[in-house]
Scaffold this motif. Structure first.
Motif, mmCIF file in Angstrom:
data_model
loop_
_atom_site.group_PDB
_atom_site.id
_atom_site.type_symbol
_atom_site.label_atom_id
_atom_site.label_comp_id
_atom_site.label_asym_id
_atom_site.label_seq_id
_atom_site.Cartn_x
_atom_site.Cartn_y
_atom_site.Cartn_z
ATOM 1 N N VAL A 112 -3.887 6.295 5.547
ATOM 2 C CA VAL A 112 -5.154 6.144 6.253
ATOM 3 C C VAL A 112 -4.946 6.281 7.772
ATOM 4 C CG1 VAL A 112 -5.399 3.654 6.697
ATOM 5 C CG2 VAL A 112 -7.282 4.887 5.787
ATOM 6 N N LEU A 124 -11.728 -4.748 3.841
ATOM 7 C CA LEU A 124 -10.567 -4.111 4.470
ATOM 8 C C LEU A 124 -10.304 -4.617 5.889
ATOM 9 C CD1 LEU A 124 -11.014 -0.527 3.013
ATOM 10 C CD2 LEU A 124 -9.136 -2.113 2.569
ATOM 11 N N ALA A 145 -14.450 7.426 3.278
ATOM 12 C CA ALA A 145 -13.181 7.743 2.616
ATOM 13 C C ALA A 145 -13.125 7.109 1.226
ATOM 14 C CB ALA A 145 -12.013 7.263 3.473
ATOM 15 N N PRO A 146 -13.913 7.617 0.289
ATOM 16 C CA PRO A 146 -13.954 6.986 -1.032
ATOM 17 C C PRO A 146 -12.682 7.249 -1.850
ATOM 18 C CG PRO A 146 -15.289 8.979 -1.047
ATOM 19 C CD PRO A 146 -14.826 8.777 0.371
ATOM 20 N N SER A 147 -12.331 6.277 -2.690
ATOM 21 C CA SER A 147 -11.268 6.465 -3.680
ATOM 22 C C SER A 147 -11.942 6.926 -4.968
ATOM 23 C CB SER A 147 -10.533 5.155 -3.937
ATOM 24 O OG SER A 147 -9.989 4.685 -2.726
ATOM 25 N N ARG A 186 -16.100 8.616 9.586
ATOM 26 C CA ARG A 186 -15.760 9.147 8.256
ATOM 27 C C ARG A 186 -16.159 8.191 7.160
ATOM 28 N NH1 ARG A 186 -12.567 4.960 6.499
ATOM 29 N NH2 ARG A 186 -10.527 4.814 7.473
ATOM 30 N N GLU A 192 -9.741 9.806 -1.032
ATOM 31 C CA GLU A 192 -8.450 9.097 -1.030
ATOM 32 C C GLU A 192 -7.919 9.030 -2.449
ATOM 33 O OE1 GLU A 192 -8.750 5.639 1.641
ATOM 34 O OE2 GLU A 192 -8.450 7.178 3.172
ATOM 35 N N ARG A 200 -16.293 0.746 7.284
ATOM 36 C CA ARG A 200 -15.959 0.559 5.864
ATOM 37 C C ARG A 200 -16.256 -0.877 5.484
ATOM 38 N NH1 ARG A 200 -9.443 1.076 7.112
ATOM 39 N NH2 ARG A 200 -9.359 -0.805 8.389
ATOM 40 N N TYR A 203 -1.246 3.359 1.030
ATOM 41 C CA TYR A 203 -2.591 3.481 1.614
ATOM 42 C C TYR A 203 -2.581 3.266 3.126
ATOM 43 C CZ TYR A 203 -6.917 1.454 3.340
ATOM 44 O OH TYR A 203 -7.975 1.127 4.142
HETATM 45 N N1 GLU Z 1 -10.445 4.448 0.099
HETATM 46 C C1 GLU Z 1 -10.773 3.109 0.467
HETATM 47 C C2 GLU Z 1 -11.773 2.546 -0.510
HETATM 48 O O1 GLU Z 1 -12.490 3.291 -1.159
HETATM 49 C C3 GLU Z 1 -11.387 3.028 1.851
HETATM 50 C C4 GLU Z 1 -10.367 3.201 2.883
HETATM 51 C C5 GLU Z 1 -10.902 3.177 4.314
HETATM 52 O O2 GLU Z 1 -12.105 3.364 4.516
HETATM 53 O O3 GLU Z 1 -10.075 3.012 5.193
HETATM 54 O O4 GLU Z 1 -11.826 1.343 -0.653
#
Ligand code: GLU
Length: 306
Positions: A180, A198, A7-9, A5, A41, A194, A176
């Motif tokens: 997640v 993180l 998962a952009p904010s 996946r 997200e 990602r 978060y």
């Molecule tokens: N939404 C987070 C971001 O844009 C990424 C979270 C993830 O990939 O677990 O930094």
């Protein structure tokens, strides 16, 4: 078949560093015959219109994904169910600390910096009742460990802190780390690619996933893009979003070619990059992206970047 996946904010436009991570997530998923899912997200930091722009930019560089785009803001019942389960298993506690309380307590000698010092973990019911009158509680996980080890395709085994982290913020929004884990678990995501900013969150998330009965995903935390000063690339660096690049006559295909080149991959198409993709050959250093003001075409990236 599992799934990967992105998962952009939706806090603003994606820049080349974000888009490059998206390309990597797509390459990791597609090269392992996984579905590739898109999850917005938007529990906080959502800016009006940002989601549409981000998804349009991802399509413009040729990425495709499976199934509908999922939004965290539409999944509140899933997070509530997980929090309920944790509550019933006595795995959460109410915390009334302010950031300042925590900073002060965790700067005490012997405390691990930035780690929750346990202040509210063992309050009595009457102490909690009186604290509730002055401040709404956040919920923290009652962690039974201080650290947890994950395996990362790029970083190998990685052991990180697992403290009593927040799962429900005191404004009622799921944290978060909780969202997640629930999303990856419910969506059947078994590959998490990602940015490596993180990596330090992964042990907390993997520990929580285990508590909730989800299998640990495969992780790949990929290097970030940096600007000429070695700081994390940001929109204010200029010429780093597709819109900014277009103003210099660089279209999405050319921008994608720059990103693929930085990964040491064929630049003519995503398919060509996919055929050549080998995680073992990926650069492990950050991508230093420097722009020449004035001439968009003078943009340089570090040679080879391996
Ligand atoms: N939404 C987070 C971001 O844009 C990424 C979270 C993830 O990939 O677990 O930094």
């Amino acid at each position: 078949m599992g799934a990967g996946r992105f998962a952009p904010s939706p806090s603003g436009e994606l820049h080349l560093g974000n888009l490059r991570t998206a390309i990597l997530a797509w390459l990791f998923a597609r090269s392992t015959q996984r579905d590739f899912l898109m999850r917005v997200e938007d529990l906080d930091r959502a800016r009006a219109g940002a989601e549409e722009t981000q998804l349009a930019d991802l399509r413009a560089i040729g990425l495709n994904w499976d199934g509908p785009t999922v939004r965290q803001s539409e999944r509140a019942p899933l997070y509530a169910a997980a929090i309920n389960e944790l509550r019933q298993r006595n795995l959460v506690f109410e915390c009334f600390c302010t950031r300042r309380d925590i900073a002060e307590a965790s700067s005490a000698p012997h405390a691990a910096p930035g780690t929750y010092p346990g202040t509210c973990r063992d309050l009595t019911e009457s102490e909690r009742a009186s604290k509730r009158e002055s401040r709404p509680a956040a919920l923290r996980l009652r962690s039974a460990t201080g650290e947890f080890t994950i395996t990362d395709l790029l970083h190998g085994p990685f052991t990180g802190v697992v403290d009593d982290f927040v799962v429900l913020r005191n404004d009622g929004v799921p944290a978060y780390n909780l969202a997640v884990v629930v999303d990856d678990g419910v969506q059947g995501i078994d590959q998490v690619v990602r940015g490596d900013d993180l990596l330090s969150s992964a042990p907390r998330q993997a520990y929580l996933a285990q508590l909730l009965g989800y299998p640990a995903p495969t992780y790949a935390h990929v290097p970030l893009a940096l600007n000429a000063e070695g700081k994390r690339l940001a929109k204010r660096d200029g010429s780093v979003t597709l819109v900014q690049l277009a103003a210099h006559g660089i279209d999405a295909t050319e921008a994608r070619a720059m990103m693929l080149a930085s990964l040491g991959l064929p630049v003519e198409s995503l398919e060509a990059a996919l055929s050549a993709f080998d995680p073992a050959l990926l650069p492990t250093d950050p991508w230093v992206f420097t722009t020449d003001p004035g001439s968009g075409r003078g943009m340089r990236t570090t040679p080879e970047n391996r």
